[in-house]
Design a protein around this motif. Structure first.
Motif, PDB file in Angstrom:
ATOM      1  N   ASP A   1      52.391 141.845 -29.899  1.00  7.39           N
ATOM      2  CA  ASP A   1      52.765 143.006 -29.577  1.00  7.39           C
ATOM      3  C   ASP A   1      52.426 143.916 -30.978  1.00  7.39           C
ATOM      4  N   TYR A   2      51.833 142.340 -31.425  1.00  2.00           N
ATOM      5  CA  TYR A   2      51.325 143.805 -32.968  1.00  2.00           C
ATOM      6  C   TYR A   2      49.810 144.939 -32.812  1.00  2.00           C
ATOM      7  N   PRO A   3      50.601 145.602 -33.336  1.00  2.00           N
ATOM      8  CA  PRO A   3      50.187 146.643 -33.180  1.00  2.00           C
ATOM      9  C   PRO A   3      48.289 146.819 -33.074  1.00  2.00           C
ATOM     10  N   GLU A   4      48.098 147.200 -31.961  1.00  2.00           N
ATOM     11  CA  GLU A   4      46.117 147.212 -32.115  1.00  2.00           C
ATOM     12  C   GLU A   4      45.732 145.888 -32.359  1.00  2.00           C
ATOM     13  N   LEU A   5      46.040 144.620 -31.877  1.00  2.00           N
ATOM     14  CA  LEU A   5      45.349 143.558 -32.463  1.00  2.00           C
ATOM     15  C   LEU A   5      43.712 143.372 -31.705  1.00  2.00           C
ATOM     16  N   LYS A   6      43.755 144.203 -30.293  1.00  2.00           N
ATOM     17  CA  LYS A   6      42.862 143.371 -30.046  1.00  2.00           C
ATOM     18  C   LYS A   6      41.486 144.661 -30.710  1.00  2.00           C
ATOM     19  N   LYS A   7      41.948 145.301 -30.466  1.00  2.00           N
ATOM     20  CA  LYS A   7      41.440 146.746 -32.261  1.00  2.00           C
ATOM     21  C   LYS A   7      41.083 145.785 -33.213  1.00  2.00           C
ATOM     22  N   LEU A   8      41.681 144.583 -34.068  1.00  2.00           N
ATOM     23  CA  LEU A   8      42.153 145.003 -35.431  1.00  2.00           C
ATOM     24  C   LEU A   8      40.798 143.408 -35.235  1.00  2.00           C
ATOM     25  N   LEU A   9      40.763 143.002 -34.132  1.00  2.00           N
ATOM     26  CA  LEU A   9      39.625 141.288 -33.663  1.00  2.00           C
ATOM     27  C   LEU A   9      38.448 141.985 -33.445  1.00  2.00           C
ATOM     28  N   ASP A  10      37.876 142.852 -32.763  1.00  2.00           N
ATOM     29  CA  ASP A  10      37.193 143.591 -32.396  1.00  2.00           C
ATOM     30  C   ASP A  10      36.038 143.455 -34.475  1.00  2.00           C
ATOM     31  N   ASP A  11      37.281 144.504 -35.192  1.00  2.00           N
ATOM     32  CA  ASP A  11      36.905 145.218 -35.991  1.00  2.00           C
ATOM     33  C   ASP A  11      36.702 143.664 -36.969  1.00  2.00           C
ATOM     34  N   MET A  12      37.216 142.819 -36.668  1.00  2.00           N
ATOM     35  CA  MET A  12      37.235 141.373 -37.728  1.00  2.00           C
ATOM     36  C   MET A  12      36.140 140.635 -37.239  1.00  2.00           C
ATOM     37  N   TRP A  13      35.128 140.619 -35.903  1.00  2.00           N
ATOM     38  CA  TRP A  13      34.105 140.394 -35.717  1.00  2.00           C
ATOM     39  C   TRP A  13      33.244 141.106 -36.549  1.00  2.00           C
ATOM     40  N   GLU A  14      32.855 142.509 -35.969  1.00  2.00           N
ATOM     41  CA  GLU A  14      31.828 142.803 -36.556  1.00  2.00           C
ATOM     42  C   GLU A  14      31.756 143.512 -38.664  1.00  2.00           C
ATOM     43  N   THR A  15      32.639 142.658 -39.110  1.00  2.00           N
ATOM     44  CA  THR A  15      32.922 143.206 -40.341  1.00  2.00           C
ATOM     45  C   THR A  15      32.625 141.610 -40.256  1.00  2.00           C
ATOM     46  N   MET A  16      32.913 140.244 -39.821  1.00  2.00           N
ATOM     47  CA  MET A  16      32.575 139.550 -40.185  1.00  2.00           C
ATOM     48  C   MET A  16      30.661 138.963 -40.567  1.00  2.00           C
ATOM     49  N   TYR A  17      30.265 139.214 -39.117  1.00  2.00           N
ATOM     50  CA  TYR A  17      28.832 139.485 -38.537  1.00  2.00           C
ATOM     51  C   TYR A  17      28.292 140.761 -40.099  1.00  2.00           C
ATOM     52  N   SER A  18      28.983 141.788 -40.119  1.00  2.00           N
ATOM     53  CA  SER A  18      27.821 142.447 -40.808  1.00  2.00           C
ATOM     54  C   SER A  18      27.774 142.008 -42.763  1.00  2.00           C
ATOM     55  N   SER A  19      28.906 140.989 -42.375  1.00  2.00           N
ATOM     56  CA  SER A  19      28.801 140.692 -44.464  1.00  2.00           C
ATOM     57  C   SER A  19      28.161 139.087 -43.764  1.00  2.00           C
ATOM     58  N   TYR A  20      27.666 138.910 -42.925  1.00  2.00           N
ATOM     59  CA  TYR A  20      26.888 137.624 -43.557  1.00  2.00           C
ATOM     60  C   TYR A  20      27.690 136.340 -43.230  1.00  2.00           C
ATOM     61  N   GLY A  21      29.194 136.206 -42.806  1.00  2.00           N
ATOM     62  CA  GLY A  21      30.498 135.534 -42.907  1.00  2.00           C
ATOM     63  C   GLY A  21      30.254 134.469 -41.770  1.00  2.00           C
ATOM     64  N   VAL A  22      30.569 133.502 -41.744  1.00  2.00           N
ATOM     65  CA  VAL A  22      30.965 132.698 -40.353  1.00  2.00           C
ATOM     66  C   VAL A  22      32.430 132.462 -40.609  1.00  2.00           C
ATOM     67  N   GLY A  23      33.316 132.823 -41.345  1.00  2.00           N
ATOM     68  CA  GLY A  23      34.498 133.385 -41.324  1.00  2.00           C
ATOM     69  C   GLY A  23      34.999 134.421 -41.633  1.00  2.00           C
ATOM     70  N   LEU A  24      36.607 134.702 -41.196  1.00  2.00           N
ATOM     71  CA  LEU A  24      37.012 135.610 -42.330  1.00  2.00           C
ATOM     72  C   LEU A  24      38.451 135.275 -41.204  1.00  2.00           C
ATOM     73  N   ALA A  25      40.320 135.947 -42.327  1.00  2.00           N
ATOM     74  CA  ALA A  25      40.547 135.576 -42.346  1.00  2.00           C
ATOM     75  C   ALA A  25      41.343 137.087 -42.276  1.00  2.00           C
ATOM     76  N   ALA A  26      42.391 137.314 -42.054  1.00  2.00           N
ATOM     77  CA  ALA A  26      43.336 138.563 -42.298  1.00  2.00           C
ATOM     78  C   ALA A  26      43.769 138.933 -43.773  1.00  2.00           C
ATOM     79  N   PRO A  27      43.618 138.421 -44.923  1.00  2.00           N
ATOM     80  CA  PRO A  27      44.280 138.376 -45.563  1.00  2.00           C
ATOM     81  C   PRO A  27      42.889 139.513 -46.517  1.00  2.00           C
ATOM     82  N   GLN A  28      41.804 138.806 -46.078  1.00  2.00           N
ATOM     83  CA  GLN A  28      40.781 139.263 -46.893  1.00  2.00           C
ATOM     84  C   GLN A  28      40.181 141.282 -46.417  1.00  2.00           C
TER      85      GLN A  28
END
Length: 192
Positions: A23-50
């Motif tokens: 039930d973490y708030p808006e987890l799906k949106k967070l994951l979508d944002d993380m994927w978008e952020t990772m790809y736009s930053s040319y990364g191959v991994g991204l952790a939430a603390p980042q």
């Protein structure tokens, strides 16, 4: 939405992250944002603390490495063609195989790449994006990316593996990152 990457020097990168529940708030949106952020930053991994979230969550896509490798490197790694996966509340079950060196970088520590030695194989227990329990074995480049991102949720950075003298030699570059004196082609958040 593309989120800013937290730069080296922010204390969140040194905290052990906390587990989350379905039930973490808006987890799906967070994951979508993380994927978008990772790809736009040319990364191959991204952790939430980042992205300034102190939670045990990271994503990886090692397929990108294999899709973009030179022909002479094809078949070189056992984990080809790679993996795209979400890891929630991950825990290392076992590290095995010989340690091997690979030149690593980090979106939170831009413009610095260093050789880091890591185990070849990791067995990981984690929850996937649907909160289904998984226990899987990963090898090669995929294992390396997982271990790099796992370190982030443990408050550890790849530069922690460097010998003290080498880390000292990087001191001024690390200070410049902390002060925001580095140019990158992705959004970064500097300061504490």
């Amino acid at each position: 939405m593309i989120l800013p990457i937290v730069a080296y020097g922010n204390p969140i990168l040194r905290k052990v992250a906390e587990e989350i529940t379905p039930d973490y708030p808006e987890l799906k949106k967070l994951l979508d944002d993380m994927w978008e952020t990772m790809y736009s930053s040319y990364g191959v991994g991204l952790a939430a603390p980042q992205i300034n979230r102190n939670i045990r969550l990271f994503i990886i896509d090692s397929k990108q490495i294999f899709d973009n490798q030179d022909d002479e490197d094809k078949g070189k790694y056992s984990d080809e063609p790679g993996l795209k996966e979400t890891f929630i509340n991950a825990k290392i079950v076992e590290l095995s195989g010989p340690e091997w060196v690979y030149n690593e970088g980090c979106l939170s520590i831009p413009k610095i790449r260093e050789d880091v030695s890591r185990h070849e194989t990791v067995v990981l227990e984690y929850l996937d994006a649907n909160f289904k329990l998984q226990v899987k074995t990963f090898t090669g480049i995929t294992a390396r990316i997982i271990l790099h991102e796992y370190d982030h949720i443990e408050g550890k950075l790849f530069i922690d593996y460097l010998k003290p003298l080498r880390k000292k030699m990087l001191g001024s570059k690390l200070t410049d990152i902390t002060k925001g004196k580095v140019k990158v082609d992705y959004r970064m958040s500097f300061g504490k």
